[in-house]
Scaffold this motif. Structure first.
Motif, short mmCIF file in Angstrom:
data_model
loop_
_atom_site.label_atom_id
_atom_site.label_comp_id
_atom_site.label_asym_id
_atom_site.label_seq_id
_atom_site.Cartn_x
_atom_site.Cartn_y
_atom_site.Cartn_z
N LEU A 36 49.15 -26.07 34.94
CA LEU A 36 49.91 -25.44 34.12
C LEU A 36 50.37 -26.59 32.81
CD1 LEU A 36 52.05 -23.07 36.09
CD2 LEU A 36 49.96 -22.48 34.91
N LEU A 37 50.67 -27.73 33.40
CA LEU A 37 51.19 -28.80 32.36
C LEU A 37 49.99 -29.56 32.16
CD1 LEU A 37 54.76 -29.27 34.03
CD2 LEU A 37 54.10 -27.63 32.06
N LYS A 38 48.89 -29.66 32.63
CA LYS A 38 47.70 -30.12 32.46
C LYS A 38 47.99 -31.94 32.80
CE LYS A 38 45.55 -26.87 30.78
NZ LYS A 38 44.75 -25.86 31.68
N GLU A 39 48.99 -32.06 33.65
CA GLU A 39 49.17 -33.54 33.99
C GLU A 39 48.30 -33.85 35.14
OE1 GLU A 39 53.44 -33.38 35.32
OE2 GLU A 39 54.06 -33.22 33.07
N LYS A 40 47.40 -34.83 34.92
CA LYS A 40 46.49 -35.14 36.09
C LYS A 40 47.23 -35.89 37.22
CE LYS A 40 43.42 -33.13 33.65
NZ LYS A 40 42.57 -32.12 34.12
N LEU A 41 47.07 -35.67 38.51
CA LEU A 41 47.31 -36.22 39.47
C LEU A 41 46.54 -37.30 40.06
CD1 LEU A 41 49.71 -35.75 41.50
CD2 LEU A 41 47.98 -34.51 43.08
N GLN A 42 46.95 -38.40 39.82
CA GLN A 42 46.30 -39.78 40.30
C GLN A 42 46.10 -39.95 41.86
OE1 GLN A 42 45.11 -41.57 37.77
NE2 GLN A 42 46.23 -40.22 36.44
N LYS A 43 45.22 -40.76 42.17
CA LYS A 43 44.87 -41.29 43.48
C LYS A 43 46.26 -41.32 44.33
CE LYS A 43 40.20 -43.01 42.72
NZ LYS A 43 39.23 -44.00 42.81
N MET A 44 47.06 -42.18 43.96
CA MET A 44 48.20 -42.47 44.76
C MET A 44 49.26 -41.30 44.84
SD MET A 44 48.09 -45.37 46.06
CE MET A 44 49.69 -45.57 46.59
N GLY A 45 49.11 -40.24 43.93
CA GLY A 45 49.83 -38.99 43.90
C GLY A 45 49.27 -38.17 44.96
N VAL A 46 47.89 -38.06 45.10
CA VAL A 46 47.21 -37.42 45.95
C VAL A 46 47.53 -37.88 47.46
CG1 VAL A 46 44.78 -36.44 46.76
CG2 VAL A 46 45.48 -36.65 44.52
N LEU A 47 47.70 -39.10 47.51
CA LEU A 47 47.85 -39.55 48.72
C LEU A 47 49.21 -39.45 49.29
CD1 LEU A 47 47.31 -41.56 51.11
CD2 LEU A 47 48.05 -43.43 49.91
N GLY A 48 50.34 -39.31 48.31
CA GLY A 48 51.50 -39.19 48.57
C GLY A 48 51.46 -37.33 49.10
N CYS A 49 50.81 -36.64 48.26
CA CYS A 49 50.95 -35.12 48.66
C CYS A 49 50.42 -34.91 50.29
CB CYS A 49 50.20 -34.34 47.74
SG CYS A 49 50.88 -34.30 46.13
N LEU A 50 49.32 -35.70 50.56
CA LEU A 50 48.84 -35.58 51.84
C LEU A 50 49.82 -36.22 52.75
CD1 LEU A 50 45.13 -36.95 51.26
CD2 LEU A 50 45.94 -34.57 51.73
N LEU A 51 50.38 -37.14 52.63
CA LEU A 51 51.36 -37.89 53.47
C LEU A 51 52.51 -36.81 53.78
CD1 LEU A 51 51.70 -41.54 52.35
CD2 LEU A 51 50.75 -40.61 54.46
N CYS A 52 53.00 -36.10 52.69
CA CYS A 52 54.10 -35.09 52.77
C CYS A 52 53.71 -34.07 53.82
CB CYS A 52 54.35 -34.45 51.40
SG CYS A 52 55.24 -35.58 50.51
N ILE A 53 52.26 -33.58 53.92
CA ILE A 53 51.88 -32.35 54.48
C ILE A 53 51.65 -33.09 55.86
CG2 ILE A 53 49.93 -31.23 55.03
CD1 ILE A 53 49.15 -31.30 52.05
N VAL A 54 51.24 -34.22 56.29
CA VAL A 54 51.03 -34.64 57.66
C VAL A 54 52.57 -34.84 58.19
CG1 VAL A 54 50.25 -36.70 58.56
CG2 VAL A 54 48.80 -35.74 57.01
N GLY A 55 53.16 -35.72 57.33
CA GLY A 55 54.61 -35.70 57.87
C GLY A 55 55.37 -34.46 58.26
N SER A 56 55.28 -33.45 57.21
CA SER A 56 55.96 -32.40 57.69
C SER A 56 55.28 -31.43 58.83
CB SER A 56 55.88 -31.52 56.61
OG SER A 56 56.63 -31.70 55.27
N THR A 57 54.03 -31.41 58.94
CA THR A 57 53.37 -31.00 59.98
C THR A 57 53.71 -31.60 61.36
OG1 THR A 57 51.36 -30.37 58.56
CG2 THR A 57 50.99 -30.26 60.91
N VAL A 58 53.84 -32.73 61.42
CA VAL A 58 54.02 -33.51 62.65
C VAL A 58 55.53 -33.28 63.04
CG1 VAL A 58 54.46 -35.70 63.85
CG2 VAL A 58 52.62 -35.49 62.40
N ILE A 59 56.39 -33.13 62.25
CA ILE A 59 57.76 -32.82 62.68
C ILE A 59 57.83 -31.50 63.25
CG2 ILE A 59 60.09 -32.70 61.90
CD1 ILE A 59 59.56 -35.19 60.03
N VAL A 60 57.34 -30.64 62.28
CA VAL A 60 57.31 -29.09 62.87
C VAL A 60 56.90 -28.86 64.04
CG1 VAL A 60 56.66 -26.94 62.18
CG2 VAL A 60 57.58 -28.36 60.23
#
Length: 243
Positions: free
Chosen positions: A97-121
Motif C-alpha cells: 500500500l505504501l510501496k515501501e520495499k522490505l529489505q533482506k534484514m527486514g524480511v529476516l526480522g519478520c521471520l524471527l518474529c514468526i518463529v519466536g512467537s510460534t515457539v513461545i505459543v
C-alpha cells in the motif's frame, strides 16, 4: 481450557491484524494531511482533521480492545507474543500500500518474529487457577515484583522527562523504549482486570475489592501513555519516509 485458549488465540490474532493495519492507515492519513499543511513532525496538527488518521486510530483501539479480551480467556504468555505479528501485518501492508520495499534484514526480522512467537505459543504453560483479584494482589506485592515495578516506573520517567524532550524527535528508540517498558505493566494489569471480569461474569463479584480499581487505574494510565507515544512513533516514521 483448550477452548478458552483457542478463543484467546483467535482474539490475539485479530488484535495483531487491526493494530498492524492501524499504523498503515494512520500513516496514509499523516501523509495526506502533510500535503495541505505543516507536517506533524514540524508541530502541525492538521492530521487531527484528517478522517483517515481517525480511522487508523479507531482501528488501533479496536485492536487493543480485542487484545484486552484475549487476556480474559488465555494466559498472558500465549497472548503477548502474538502481538509481535502486528509487525508482520504492518510490513506486508507497507510493501503493497505504501510501496515501501522490505529489505533482506527486514524480511529476516519478520521471520524471527514468526518463529519466536510460534515457539513461545507452542510451549505456553497452563494458566494457574485464580479465584479472586486478591490472589493476584498478593503476588503483585511480593518484594521482587515491587522492585521490578519501581525499576520500570523509574526508567519510564527518565525516558519521558529527560530523553523524550531532548532526543525523541530525532531518535525513534526513545518512544519505542517508553512503550515497551510501560507495556510490561500494562500486560500484568490487563490480565488482572481480565480475570476480575471473568470471575464477575461467573457470579463472583470482584468490583467490591479495592485492588480491582487499582489495577483498572494502572491499565488506563499505561494504555493512554502508550497510545500517545505510539502515535509519536507513527508521526516520526511518516516524516522520515517523506523527507
Amino acid at each position: 481450557m483448550y477452548s478458552s485458549n483457542l478463543l484467546g488465540f483467535i482474539l490475539a490474532m485479530v488484535s495483531s491484524a487491526f493494530i498492524g493495519s492501524s499504523f498503515i492507515i494512520k500513516k496514509k492519513g499523516l501523509r495526506k494531511a502533510g500535503v495541505s499543511g505543516p507536517r506533524a513532525s514540524s508541530g502541525g496538527y492538521g492530521y487531527l482533521l484528517e478522517p483517515l488518521w481517525w480511522i487508523g486510530m479507531i482501528t488501533m483501539i479496536v485492536g487493543e480492545i480485542s487484545n484486552f479480551v484475549a487476556y480474559i480467556y488465555a494466559p498472558a504468555v500465549l497472548v503477548t507474543p502474538l502481538g509481535a505479528l502486528s509487525i508482520i501485518v504492518s510490513a506486508v501492508l507497507a510493501h503493497f500500500l505504501l510501496k515501501e520495499k522490505l529489505q533482506k534484514m527486514g524480511v529476516l526480522g519478520c521471520l524471527l518474529c514468526i518463529v519466536g512467537s510460534t515457539v513461545i505459543v507452542l510451549h505456553a504453560p497452563e494458566e494457574r487457577s485464580i479465584n479472586s483479584v486478591e490472589e493476584i494482589w498478593e503476588l503483585a506485592i511480593q518484594p521482587a515484583f515491587l522492585l521490578y515495578t519501581a525499576s520500570v516506573v523509574a526508567i519510564a520517567l527518565v525516558l519521558i522527562l529527560y530523553f523524550s524532550p531532548r532526543y525523541g524527535q530525532t531518535n525513534i528508540l526513545v518512544y519505542i523504549g517508553i512503550c515497551s517498558v510501560i507495556g510490561s505493566l500494562t500486560v500484568m494489569s490487563i490480565k488482572a482486570i481480565g480475570i476480575a471480569i471473568k470471575l464477575t461474569i461467573e457470579g463472583i463479584n470482584q468490583a467490591k475489592y479495592f485492588q480491582t480499581w487499582i489495577f483498572a487505574m494502572v491499565v488506563i494510565t499505561c494504555i493512554i501513555t502508550q497510545l500517545n507515544y505510539l502515535n509519536m512513533v507513527s508521526i516520526l516514521i511518516c516524516s522520515s519516509s517523506t523527507m
